[in-house]
Write a protein that holds these residues in place. Structure first.
Motif, mmCIF file in Angstrom:
data_model
loop_
_atom_site.group_PDB
_atom_site.id
_atom_site.type_symbol
_atom_site.label_atom_id
_atom_site.label_comp_id
_atom_site.label_asym_id
_atom_site.label_seq_id
_atom_site.Cartn_x
_atom_site.Cartn_y
_atom_site.Cartn_z
ATOM 1 N N VAL A 107 -0.146 -0.052 -8.055
ATOM 2 C CA VAL A 107 0.794 -0.363 -6.990
ATOM 3 C C VAL A 107 2.192 -0.453 -7.595
ATOM 4 O O VAL A 107 2.346 -0.526 -8.817
ATOM 5 N N ASP A 108 3.208 -0.474 -6.741
ATOM 6 C CA ASP A 108 4.576 -0.491 -7.276
ATOM 7 C C ASP A 108 5.361 -1.747 -6.931
ATOM 8 O O ASP A 108 6.579 -1.779 -7.094
ATOM 9 N N LYS A 109 4.682 -2.814 -6.467
ATOM 10 C CA LYS A 109 5.364 -4.077 -6.165
ATOM 11 C C LYS A 109 4.533 -5.255 -6.662
ATOM 12 O O LYS A 109 3.296 -5.229 -6.623
ATOM 13 N N ASP A 110 5.223 -6.324 -7.076
ATOM 14 C CA ASP A 110 4.504 -7.477 -7.609
ATOM 15 C C ASP A 110 3.697 -8.200 -6.537
ATOM 16 O O ASP A 110 2.612 -8.719 -6.813
ATOM 17 N N PHE A 111 4.185 -8.250 -5.291
ATOM 18 C CA PHE A 111 3.434 -8.969 -4.268
ATOM 19 C C PHE A 111 2.104 -8.283 -3.966
ATOM 20 O O PHE A 111 1.129 -8.936 -3.584
ATOM 21 N N ALA A 112 2.048 -6.953 -4.152
ATOM 22 C CA ALA A 112 0.788 -6.245 -3.960
ATOM 23 C C ALA A 112 -0.202 -6.592 -5.072
ATOM 24 O O ALA A 112 -1.407 -6.703 -4.830
ATOM 25 N N ILE A 113 0.290 -6.763 -6.303
ATOM 26 C CA ILE A 113 -0.587 -7.213 -7.383
ATOM 27 C C ILE A 113 -1.117 -8.611 -7.078
ATOM 28 O O ILE A 113 -2.301 -8.907 -7.294
ATOM 29 N N ALA A 114 -0.269 -9.477 -6.552
ATOM 30 C CA ALA A 114 -0.705 -10.840 -6.238
ATOM 31 C C ALA A 114 -1.821 -10.828 -5.200
ATOM 32 O O ALA A 114 -2.806 -11.572 -5.323
#
Length: 261
Positions: A107-114
């Protein structure tokens, strides 16, 4: 301290993500193929087993998402809601039921990793791009003959690229990613040599959803070696098909299938 996930603060405003439900609208490009079933089986930890039918089937899916929580505030602050991902799905069996399982995802965003930490998706940062349809100008329309490109890179290496050409409307958006997801949620113990502090096999899926007309097509897919990735090990042995679809879905939790796995 307030907040669904880190960092927790007195107000909770700084948390990476708000609590579920999470709502998604997206454009998906899916490429399905067969690899050596043994390569899929090697990625299925106990107590999961290979799918009894077509155990070597794999789907590589590019998705361009807009997402939000119940308040919808993220839709008016798009940096908090838009992201792209590429994920790799296989199928497995547990307790007499067939599940889909994401074995790799970028993924390309930190909130998606969270979100992935909570859901059991093994998310990593990557660079993901795909052709967007549009009714005007040179962009492809959703029609026979339309061609879409998609690329995935991580850590400065290209990992995958695909070209999909639409042929005709379809009854479904493929079959590999068509089941509830079976994922592991793992958290290593903090003391060296101790067991995992969290080890769960969980199931989840969309709490609700809607989708547009899927389109079937053909695809050219290439996977590339990289020093810190293993996607290329899932070699393309036989193409199955490709699909384009637009959908909306809501995720609102899952269930525990097994503990201490």
């Amino acid at each position: 301290m307030q907040g669904f996930l880190y960092p927790r603060t007195p107000s909770g405003r700084a948390a990476l993500v708000p609590p579920p439900p999470w709502h998604y609208s997206g454009d998906l490009l899916t490429v399905e193929y067969r690899t050596d079933p043994a390569k899929v089986a090697a990625l299925l930890p106990p107590p999961l087993n290979p799918a009894p039918v077509d155990p070597g089937a794999v789907a590589v899916i590019w998705a361009d998402w807009q997402s939000c929580s119940d308040g919808r505030a993220e839709l008016l602050d798009p940096v908090r809601s838009q992201y792209k991902e590429c994920f790799v799905v296989v199928r497995c069996e547990f307790g007499g039921r067939i599940y889909s399982r994401c074995v790799y995802i970028w993924v390309d965003k930190d909130f998606a990793i969270a979100r992935g930490l909570h859901q059991g998706y093994p998310k990593k940062l990557g660079s993901i791009h795909q052709t967007r349809p549009h009714p005007h100008g040179p962009a492809p329309r959703i029609e026979a003959g339309a061609r879409f490109g998609a690329t995935l890179a991580a850590a400065d290496r290209r990992l995958a690229e695909a070209v999909v050409e639409l042929v005709e409307p379809a009854q479904r958006n493929g079959f590999v990613n068509g089941h509830p997801m079976a994922h592991h949620r793992w958290l290593p113990g903090i003391e060296r040599g101790t067991p995992d502090a969290l080890a769960q096999l969980v199931a989840s899926g969309a709490a609700s959803g809607e989708a547009g007309q899927p389109w079937r097509g053909t695809a050219e897919l290439r996977l590339f070696e990289a020093p810190t990735e293993e996607l290329a090990d899932l070699t393309v042995e036989e193409p199955i098909g490709a699909y384009y679809n637009q959908l909306g879905a809501t995720w609102d939790g899952g269930s525990v299938l097994a503990e201490r796995v």
